[in-house]
Design a protein around this motif. Structure first.
Motif, mmCIF file in Angstrom:
data_model
loop_
_atom_site.group_PDB
_atom_site.id
_atom_site.type_symbol
_atom_site.label_atom_id
_atom_site.label_comp_id
_atom_site.label_asym_id
_atom_site.label_seq_id
_atom_site.Cartn_x
_atom_site.Cartn_y
_atom_site.Cartn_z
ATOM 1 N N ARG A 436 0.830 -1.206 0.000
ATOM 2 C CA ARG A 436 0.000 0.000 0.000
ATOM 3 C C ARG A 436 0.865 1.257 0.000
ATOM 4 O O ARG A 436 0.555 2.234 -0.688
ATOM 5 N N GLU A 437 1.959 1.262 0.740
ATOM 6 C CA GLU A 437 2.830 2.428 0.772
ATOM 7 C C GLU A 437 3.611 2.567 -0.531
ATOM 8 O O GLU A 437 3.831 3.680 -1.015
ATOM 9 N N GLN A 438 4.031 1.462 -1.114
ATOM 10 C CA GLN A 438 4.781 1.528 -2.368
ATOM 11 C C GLN A 438 3.909 1.977 -3.538
ATOM 12 O O GLN A 438 4.416 2.539 -4.513
ATOM 13 N N ASP A 439 2.603 1.767 -3.425
ATOM 14 C CA ASP A 439 1.708 2.087 -4.524
ATOM 15 C C ASP A 439 1.758 3.566 -4.890
ATOM 16 O O ASP A 439 1.569 3.930 -6.050
ATOM 17 N N TYR A 440 2.028 4.426 -3.904
ATOM 18 C CA TYR A 440 2.018 5.866 -4.157
ATOM 19 C C TYR A 440 3.416 6.428 -4.426
ATOM 20 O O TYR A 440 3.571 7.637 -4.581
ATOM 21 N N VAL A 441 4.415 5.535 -4.495
ATOM 22 C CA VAL A 441 5.754 5.947 -4.920
ATOM 23 C C VAL A 441 6.231 5.041 -6.061
ATOM 24 O O VAL A 441 7.429 4.879 -6.283
ATOM 25 N N LYS A 442 5.276 4.472 -6.804
ATOM 26 C CA LYS A 442 5.624 3.560 -7.889
ATOM 27 C C LYS A 442 6.458 4.237 -8.957
ATOM 28 O O LYS A 442 7.257 3.585 -9.640
ATOM 29 N N GLN A 443 6.274 5.532 -9.139
ATOM 30 C CA GLN A 443 7.074 6.219 -10.150
ATOM 31 C C GLN A 443 8.555 6.135 -9.825
ATOM 32 O O GLN A 443 9.401 6.075 -10.738
ATOM 33 N N ALA A 444 8.900 6.123 -8.543
ATOM 34 C CA ALA A 444 10.308 5.992 -8.152
ATOM 35 C C ALA A 444 10.807 4.569 -8.417
ATOM 36 O O ALA A 444 11.963 4.377 -8.806
ATOM 37 N N ILE A 445 9.960 3.575 -8.193
ATOM 38 C CA ILE A 445 10.346 2.192 -8.521
ATOM 39 C C ILE A 445 10.570 2.068 -10.019
ATOM 40 O O ILE A 445 11.540 1.446 -10.474
ATOM 41 N N ASP A 446 9.685 2.664 -10.801
ATOM 42 C CA ASP A 446 9.875 2.709 -12.255
ATOM 43 C C ASP A 446 11.233 3.311 -12.605
ATOM 44 O O ASP A 446 11.965 2.789 -13.458
ATOM 45 N N MET A 447 11.572 4.428 -11.963
ATOM 46 C CA MET A 447 12.813 5.107 -12.285
ATOM 47 C C MET A 447 14.026 4.263 -11.941
ATOM 48 O O MET A 447 15.005 4.229 -12.697
ATOM 49 N N LEU A 448 13.978 3.559 -10.818
ATOM 50 C CA LEU A 448 15.096 2.699 -10.441
ATOM 51 C C LEU A 448 15.278 1.575 -11.460
ATOM 52 O O LEU A 448 16.405 1.239 -11.838
ATOM 53 N N ILE A 449 14.171 0.998 -11.915
ATOM 54 C CA ILE A 449 14.260 -0.036 -12.951
ATOM 55 C C ILE A 449 14.846 0.564 -14.228
ATOM 56 O O ILE A 449 15.716 -0.034 -14.875
ATOM 57 N N GLY A 450 14.378 1.766 -14.607
ATOM 58 C CA GLY A 450 14.884 2.422 -15.803
ATOM 59 C C GLY A 450 16.363 2.759 -15.700
ATOM 60 O O GLY A 450 17.110 2.647 -16.683
ATOM 61 N N ILE A 451 16.811 3.178 -14.528
ATOM 62 C CA ILE A 451 18.222 3.501 -14.322
ATOM 63 C C ILE A 451 19.100 2.282 -14.565
ATOM 64 O O ILE A 451 20.184 2.373 -15.152
ATOM 65 N N ARG A 452 18.617 1.113 -14.155
ATOM 66 C CA ARG A 452 19.452 -0.088 -14.197
ATOM 67 C C ARG A 452 19.277 -0.919 -15.461
ATOM 68 O O ARG A 452 19.978 -1.916 -15.649
ATOM 69 N N ALA A 453 18.368 -0.528 -16.340
ATOM 70 C CA ALA A 453 18.157 -1.297 -17.566
ATOM 71 C C ALA A 453 19.391 -1.245 -18.460
ATOM 72 O O ALA A 453 20.131 -0.265 -18.470
ATOM 73 N N GLN A 454 19.592 -2.299 -19.227
ATOM 74 C CA GLN A 454 20.705 -2.312 -20.176
ATOM 75 C C GLN A 454 20.534 -1.212 -21.213
ATOM 76 O O GLN A 454 21.481 -0.491 -21.530
ATOM 77 N N VAL A 455 19.323 -1.071 -21.728
ATOM 78 C CA VAL A 455 19.013 -0.022 -22.701
ATOM 79 C C VAL A 455 17.733 0.671 -22.270
ATOM 80 O O VAL A 455 16.770 0.019 -21.856
ATOM 81 N N LEU A 456 17.741 1.985 -22.369
ATOM 82 C CA LEU A 456 16.553 2.795 -22.099
ATOM 83 C C LEU A 456 16.133 3.497 -23.382
ATOM 84 O O LEU A 456 16.972 4.047 -24.097
ATOM 85 N N ILE A 457 14.837 3.460 -23.677
ATOM 86 C CA ILE A 457 14.276 4.333 -24.705
ATOM 87 C C ILE A 457 13.325 5.280 -23.988
ATOM 88 O O ILE A 457 12.288 4.855 -23.472
ATOM 89 N N GLY A 458 13.693 6.555 -23.939
ATOM 90 C CA GLY A 458 12.922 7.518 -23.177
ATOM 91 C C GLY A 458 12.245 8.538 -24.061
ATOM 92 O O GLY A 458 12.382 8.542 -25.284
ATOM 93 N N ASN A 459 11.503 9.427 -23.397
ATOM 94 C CA ASN A 459 10.824 10.528 -24.073
ATOM 95 C C ASN A 459 11.646 11.798 -23.846
ATOM 96 O O ASN A 459 11.849 12.217 -22.706
ATOM 97 N N GLY A 460 12.131 12.392 -24.926
ATOM 98 C CA GLY A 460 13.030 13.532 -24.799
ATOM 99 C C GLY A 460 12.450 14.723 -24.070
ATOM 100 O O GLY A 460 13.186 15.515 -23.478
ATOM 101 N N TRP A 461 11.134 14.892 -24.104
ATOM 102 C CA TRP A 461 10.496 16.033 -23.442
ATOM 103 C C TRP A 461 10.137 15.747 -21.976
ATOM 104 O O TRP A 461 9.648 16.620 -21.282
ATOM 105 N N SER A 462 10.378 14.544 -21.514
ATOM 106 C CA SER A 462 9.928 14.124 -20.187
ATOM 107 C C SER A 462 10.986 14.403 -19.125
ATOM 108 O O SER A 462 12.157 14.025 -19.278
ATOM 109 N N SER A 463 10.561 15.030 -18.016
ATOM 110 C CA SER A 463 11.469 15.230 -16.883
ATOM 111 C C SER A 463 11.821 13.898 -16.228
ATOM 112 O O SER A 463 12.912 13.756 -15.666
ATOM 113 N N MET A 464 10.934 12.922 -16.304
ATOM 114 C CA MET A 464 11.239 11.600 -15.747
ATOM 115 C C MET A 464 12.385 10.961 -16.519
ATOM 116 O O MET A 464 13.340 10.445 -15.930
#
Length: 509
Positions: A436-464
């Motif tokens: 329940r507590e992690q549900d409202y910080v899922k964007q940070a979990i997403d970011m940690l996964i994205g940081i550690r991925a071998q390859v990232l394809i991101g959105n150039g206009w996105s602050s995330m």
């Protein structure tokens, strides 16, 4: 066998032993002082037992009702707030550079009210960086959606916490952790402690400098802020609420911010950066599902930190929701990519579509812009197919989709990706198994996964994406070609040629 006698049940007996009649049994228990006392004692035991049952029900029923009621509302992270208030540096008697003689910077003008975590995090990092450069303790409060309202806010028809303690999202020096190595700079403190040790701070305005220097190199803006903080000649400084941020959204929307990178990347604010235990626990629980082990890429499951790369994992950041309208606005404004998405060594560099920022935008140019900002499932699959032909993407085995898209859209993306290859796993943000507590910080979990991925394809206009790329560049040992965007340089070149020809025709006519 036992048989029923009136309203009672006898213990099992020998079948050859005659059972008394109800009347006889009643008489046996009614006559004589000894039997009377036994009966009375049994009654008292029953009364105590019934009392215990009633007490348990009185306690259990309200708890269940409270639990059911509480589950309808987001968590308020009280234990995180309590731990922040109990930080050991919250002691006025500590020697300088902490305690009552230390120096403090409280940026009350920080973002809130409708801005997402990506925008908030960008500013937070530079505010903490500036405080450290000036030898001041950085003062923090919460990730804030509504600073002065009730505990809950409504967002797209759902309740969210109005204020989340930063230690539910981050760890490290920004939120009061020790600085790495031999750095003995004053540690960050909570706003409540600042109010105690600095009852009458000197107040300055964010727009005193940001309006003048935001369009130049961010290094100059930092120098001017350091000069301004020194001129105040006060140990306690507050940048007042409503006066503009010290580093506004425009700071991060241009390549001006890259001038700061050589110094920022060496700052303990970055070298000591870490996600919170709550976020790392969410990552650790889900990564076996997201990036299952293979012969080519063995498991990293026991390694939560440091943030090394996860071989075989492709992370896609696909913005939906409000980005449908926002992407059109970005085209009309002629907006560039976020600054930290534009490191010069990255293979995908921003090129505006012909006519961006004007009223002369062709349908083809508009479609190409949306392909880079709001790609369809088919376009997503095509881009993944391209990346897999590069050296960085040859051994990709699993896909993680960071998205706020609806389930039907995510299903279409997964189906399109299955047409690219037989992936070991395709998961999305909606597949995360969280508390329940992690549900409202899922964007940070997403970011940690994205940081550690071998390859990232991101959105150039996105602050995330900008934050993820910045931390990948700083903390993960990956070549620049592992950080990619939704992009098609070939099509942009064709559009540019077509636009140039059209302009020449117009001039001739």
């Amino acid at each position: 066998m036992a048989r029923a006698i009136g309203t009672y049940e006898l213990l099992p007996t020998n079948e050859d032993t005659p059972l008394p009649t109800p009347a006889v049994q009643h008489d046996r228990f009614s006559w004589g002082p000894r039997n009377f006392c036994s009966r009375l004692f049994a009654f008292r035991r029953a009364r105590y037992f019934l009392g215990f049952i009633l007490l348990a029900l009185c306690l259990l029923i309200p708890y269940r009702l409270y639990e059911r009621h509480a589950s309808k509302y987001p968590p308020l992270y009280e234990k995180y707030h309590a731990k922040e208030l109990a930080l050991p540096q919250h002691n006025p008697d500590l020697p300088y550079p902490e305690g009552r003689e230390g120096k403090y910077l409280w940026v009350s003008a920080h973002l809130d009210g409708g801005f997402g975590w990506g925008n908030f995090m960008q500013e937070l990092i530079l505010d903490a960086y500036l405080a450290h450069k000036d030898g001041r303790a950085f003062v923090f409060d919460n990730y804030t959606w509504d600073r002065h309202g009730p505990e809950y806010s409504e967002y797209h028809g759902h309740l969210i916490p109005s204020r989340i303690p930063l230690t539910a999202l981050l760890a490290g020096p920004i939120v009061g952790g020790p600085f790495p190595g031999v750095d003995h700079s004053p540690r960050s403190v909570r706003k409540e402690y600042f109010d105690t040790v600095c009852p009458d701070p000197v107040k300055i305005k964010g727009n005193d400098l940001i309006d003048t220097y935001v369009w130049g190199p961010t290094t100059i803006l930092v120098e001017k802020w350091l000069e301004r903080l020194e001129l105040t000649n006060s140990k306690c400084i507050e940048v007042v609420e409503g006066s503009q941020q010290m580093f506004s959204l425009w700071t991060f929307g241009t390549t001006n911010v890259l001038s700061l990178w050589p110094d920022l990347v060496k700052s303990p604010i970055i070298t000591g950066f870490r996600w919170s235990p709550l976020v790392e626990a969410g990552y650790a629980k889900n990564i076996p599902l997201i990036n299952p082990p293979s012969v080519t890429h063995p498991s990293h499951y026991g390694e939560t930190y440091p943030y090394t790369a996860l071989g075989g994992l492709l992370a896609l950041q696909i913005r939906r929701g409000d980005f449908e309208e926002h992407c059109v606005n970005l085209l009309n404004w002629g907006a560039n990519w976020q600054g930290f998405n534009r490191f010069p060594e990255l293979p995908d560099q921003f090129v505006a579509v012909p006519g961006a920022g004007t009223f002369n935008i062709s349908d083809e140019a508009r479609a190409e812009h949306l392909k880079r900002c709001y790609p369809t499932p088919g376009q997503i699959a095509d881009r993944v197919r391209e990346i897999m032909q590069t050296d960085a993407g040859r051994n990709l085995e699993n896909v993680y989709i960071m998205t706020n898209g609806q389930p039907d859209f995510i299903a279409e993306v997964k189906e399109a990706l299955r047409g690219v290859k037989a992936w070991g796993s395709i998961k999305s943000s909606r597949d995360l198994i969280v508390t329940r507590e992690q549900d409202y910080v899922k964007q940070a979990i997403d970011m940690l996964i994205g940081i550690r991925a071998q390859v990232l394809i991101g959105n150039g206009w996105s602050s995330m994406s900008s934050n993820i790329v910045m931390l990948r560049m700083a903390l993960v040992d990956l070549a620049p070609d592992h950080h990619r965007f939704w992009f098609d340089l070939h099509m942009l070149n064709l559009l540019a040629i077509a636009q140039s020809l059209a302009n020449k025709i117009v001039q001739v006519v």
